[in-house]
Design a protein around this motif. Structure first.
Motif, short mmCIF file in Angstrom:
data_model
loop_
_atom_site.label_atom_id
_atom_site.label_comp_id
_atom_site.label_asym_id
_atom_site.label_seq_id
_atom_site.Cartn_x
_atom_site.Cartn_y
_atom_site.Cartn_z
N LEU A 1 8.60 4.30 1.46
CA LEU A 1 9.20 3.40 2.44
C LEU A 1 10.69 3.70 2.63
CD1 LEU A 1 7.45 0.09 1.31
CD2 LEU A 1 7.09 1.28 3.49
N LYS A 2 11.36 3.97 1.52
CA LYS A 2 12.78 4.29 1.61
C LYS A 2 13.01 5.57 2.42
CE LYS A 2 16.88 5.14 -1.22
NZ LYS A 2 17.41 5.30 -2.60
N SER A 3 12.13 6.56 2.20
CA SER A 3 12.27 7.82 2.95
C SER A 3 12.07 7.60 4.44
CB SER A 3 11.28 8.86 2.42
OG SER A 3 9.95 8.56 2.81
N TRP A 4 11.18 6.66 4.80
CA TRP A 4 10.97 6.36 6.22
C TRP A 4 12.20 5.70 6.82
CZ3 TRP A 4 5.37 3.95 5.83
CH2 TRP A 4 4.46 4.97 5.55
N VAL A 5 12.82 4.77 6.06
CA VAL A 5 14.04 4.12 6.55
C VAL A 5 15.12 5.16 6.78
CG1 VAL A 5 15.87 2.47 6.01
CG2 VAL A 5 13.50 1.93 5.41
N MET B 1 3.34 12.40 5.02
CA MET B 1 4.07 12.91 3.88
C MET B 1 3.68 14.36 3.61
SD MET B 1 5.97 10.41 3.23
CE MET B 1 6.69 10.73 1.62
N PRO B 2 4.57 15.14 2.99
CA PRO B 2 4.27 16.56 2.76
C PRO B 2 2.97 16.80 2.04
CG PRO B 2 6.57 16.08 2.26
CD PRO B 2 5.90 14.76 2.51
N ASP C 1 0.81 -1.22 0.00
CA ASP C 1 0.00 0.00 0.00
C ASP C 1 0.84 1.26 0.00
OD1 ASP C 1 -2.30 -1.49 0.00
OD2 ASP C 1 -2.61 -1.37 2.17
N TYR C 2 2.15 1.12 0.25
CA TYR C 2 3.05 2.27 0.28
C TYR C 2 4.05 2.17 -0.87
CZ TYR C 2 1.26 2.63 5.07
OH TYR C 2 0.45 2.73 6.16
N SER C 3 4.39 3.29 -1.46
CA SER C 3 5.34 3.28 -2.57
C SER C 3 6.75 2.99 -2.06
CB SER C 3 5.34 4.64 -3.28
OG SER C 3 5.93 5.64 -2.46
#
Length: 343
Positions: free
Chosen positions: A50-54, A85-86, A44-46
């Motif tokens: 996900l990478k930005s969260w990591v 997210m922004p 459900d997440y791009s």
């Protein structure tokens, strides 16, 4: 809801908690990168999100922050703390001052200051004119783009109309499409421009620089800009001209691109700078010298022609004297009104 699957199709315990998402990684997931497993487990997440969260430290493996390329051994406990997210704030009201020139039940006319982005987009998800409008006029949340029907560049100042009802928005869009909205701009350019002229050149994305527009583009849309000279000046020996421009179309960056194509780039323009003299670096002005000073349209309800006029902001008024001009060179409102109403 179906359980997320690992790359080898074995189920993962999926706990959707109030604060985090917990993933228990099977033992046979060995040697897989963290970002790949996250993408497979949380479709459900791009991947980018996900990478930005990591990278932001919002994902832990056995309680430790790691990197997206971290290789899993299998059997780890992963916690994902979803971050807002922004773009989630793009249509949030913000208390940003607005100069409202006119308002009634159907339309709002604002005088946009330089530096204010009109609509949220990548790089500017907040602090826009749209956010300001939603704060002052909450009902605009029910309209596409909060009633905005046309734009000005971030660093262009001047008059804009905004719809307050669906009927008004439809009527204003129709007028823009039919080119019956009168829009006049003041443009300070380098060089000695002719007394008057008309530029007929398509405007489209520059094939060599996708962040810019280009005149005469084979993939562009037809565009027409009329101009007349109001005053001549100079800055440290380099000629300058004050032009009044009238748009017959409203393409992105149209005036800036058209005037540069003639060899008359706008003072302060940081993007369209061909034939800008070297002395320009000494001019303390770092935005395109462009101001939408007059607006004329048919009111959606009364069908009467209405016209508004606003002098340039302080930075452009200061620029006048810096390039050998004065306030007397600006168009007179009475003359302008007659001209606009005859467009």
């Amino acid at each position: 809801m179906a359980l997320p699957q690992t790359p080898d199709s074995n189920p993962i315990d999926y706990i959707d908690d109030e604060d985090f998402i917990a993933l228990e990684i099977p033992l046979d997931v060995n040697g897989e990168r963290l970002d790949k497993v996250l993408a497979s487990s949380l479709p459900d997440y791009s991947r980018n999100r996900l990478k930005s969260w990591v990278e932001a430290g919002a994902v832990t493996v056995d309680g430790k922050v790691t990197k997206a390329r971290y290789l899993l051994r299998g059997g780890e406990s992963i916690k994902v703390f979803p971050q807002e997210m922004p773009e989630q704030f793009a249509f949030s009201p913000e208390d940003i001052p607005l100069e409202v020139v006119y308002e009634d039940e159907s339309i709002i006319v604002v005088n946009k200051p330089p530096g204010l982005v009109v609509h949220p987009a990548a790089g500017n998800w907040t602090g826009t004119l749209l956010n300001a409008l939603l704060f002052q006029y909450p009902e605009l949340k029910n309209l596409p783009r909060a009633g905005i029907v046309h734009r000005l560049d971030k660093d262009t100042s001047g008059l804009m109309v905004v719809a307050r009802t669906a009927l008004a928005q439809t009527a204003l869009v129709r007028q823009l499409q039919e080119r019956t909205v009168g829009r006049r701009y003041l443009a300070w350019v380098w060089g000695e421009a002719p007394t008057q002229g008309k530029v007929l050149a398509s405007v489209g994305r520059d094939q060599r620089d996708r962040l810019k527009m280009a005149a005469g583009s084979a993939h562009g849309k037809p565009a027409a800009t009329m101009f007349r000279r109001l005053a001549k000046g100079a800055f440290e020996g380099s000629a300058t001209t004050l032009l009044e421009c009238r748009l017959e179309t409203g393409r992105t960056h149209q005036i800036r691109v058209h005037l540069e194509s003639l060899g008359f780039p706008l003072l302060g323009d940081q993007v369209y700078r061909k034939k800008t003299p070297g002395i320009a670096k000494s001019l303390p002005f770092e935005r395109q010298a462009l101001h939408a000073f007059a607006l004329s349209l048919e009111h959606p309800d009364t069908l009467k022609t209405m016209t508004w006029f606003r002098l340039p902001p302080e930075d452009l008024m200061t620029l006048l004297s810096q390039v050998g001009m004065s306030a007397d060179d600006l168009p007179k409102e009475s003359v302008l009104l007659a001209s606009l109403n005859s467009d």
